[in-house]
Design an enzyme around this catalytic site. Sequence first.
Site, PDB file in Angstrom:
ATOM      1  N   ILE A 118      67.735   6.941  -3.354  1.00  0.00           N
ATOM      2  CA  ILE A 118      66.537   7.475  -4.007  1.00  0.00           C
ATOM      3  C   ILE A 118      66.865   7.608  -5.487  1.00  0.00           C
ATOM      4  O   ILE A 118      67.951   8.059  -5.852  1.00  0.00           O
ATOM      5  CB  ILE A 118      66.179   8.887  -3.459  1.00  0.00           C
ATOM      6  CG1 ILE A 118      66.088   8.900  -1.935  1.00  0.00           C
ATOM      7  CG2 ILE A 118      64.922   9.410  -4.132  1.00  0.00           C
ATOM      8  CD1 ILE A 118      64.955   8.134  -1.350  1.00  0.00           C
ATOM      9  N   GLU A 119      65.932   7.222  -6.338  1.00  0.00           N
ATOM     10  CA  GLU A 119      66.069   7.426  -7.785  1.00  0.00           C
ATOM     11  C   GLU A 119      64.934   8.327  -8.241  1.00  0.00           C
ATOM     12  O   GLU A 119      63.788   8.166  -7.808  1.00  0.00           O
ATOM     13  CB  GLU A 119      65.981   6.098  -8.535  1.00  0.00           C
ATOM     14  CG  GLU A 119      65.948   6.263 -10.047  1.00  0.00           C
ATOM     15  CD  GLU A 119      65.637   4.981 -10.797  1.00  0.00           C
ATOM     16  OE1 GLU A 119      65.534   5.050 -12.046  1.00  0.00           O
ATOM     17  OE2 GLU A 119      65.478   3.920 -10.169  1.00  0.00           O
ATOM     18  N   ILE A 120      65.269   9.271  -9.104  1.00  0.00           N
ATOM     19  CA  ILE A 120      64.262  10.076  -9.796  1.00  0.00           C
ATOM     20  C   ILE A 120      64.466   9.790 -11.276  1.00  0.00           C
ATOM     21  O   ILE A 120      65.602   9.817 -11.774  1.00  0.00           O
ATOM     22  CB  ILE A 120      64.432  11.590  -9.532  1.00  0.00           C
ATOM     23  CG1 ILE A 120      64.504  11.897  -8.039  1.00  0.00           C
ATOM     24  CG2 ILE A 120      63.317  12.367 -10.226  1.00  0.00           C
ATOM     25  CD1 ILE A 120      63.243  11.695  -7.267  1.00  0.00           C
TER      26      ILE A 120
END
Length: 176
Positions: free
Chosen positions: A131-133
Amino acid sequence: MKGNSGNSLHLKSLNHISLVCKSLKESIDFYTNVLGFVPVRRPGSFNFDGAWLFSYGIGIHLLQSEDNENMQKKTETINPRDNHISFQCESMGTVEKKLGEMEIKYARQRVEEGGIYVEQLFFHDPDGFMIEICNCDNLPVVPLAGEMVRACSIVNLQAMHNQQQIPPSPTIGEAI
């Protein structure tokens, strides 16, 4: 590819991603409590375990693995170049603080392009999916040729127009 030009399939948007998981319960907990997704009704005619979640205009379909023993092992290494899905956020500082409070291991990265900086945080879901934020909407989407400049958010596209960084377009609403 033969006959490939533009939007030949007339696509409108990304609808959902499907993820196979070892523990449906753990994955639902992660995607609801960490990323803010909401469970939604799933067709009852499916003959396999799963859950549908929705938020931010996208669905995540979780599918219970039929063979946990042969699922790819979760790696501890966080590699930003691995397959991942990315979410934009309002405040990178808030996200980083919350990840720390939840004791979620993450990697931070900063990208610079033409004086514009993008902050990125990468971490894994319970099954190792990345997951990337990010605050990626800082960076305009600039086509290689023949298309108008786009932005990841309508707010930034309008700001770019106001700053005369891109030529005004009567189709600003259609550019997103």
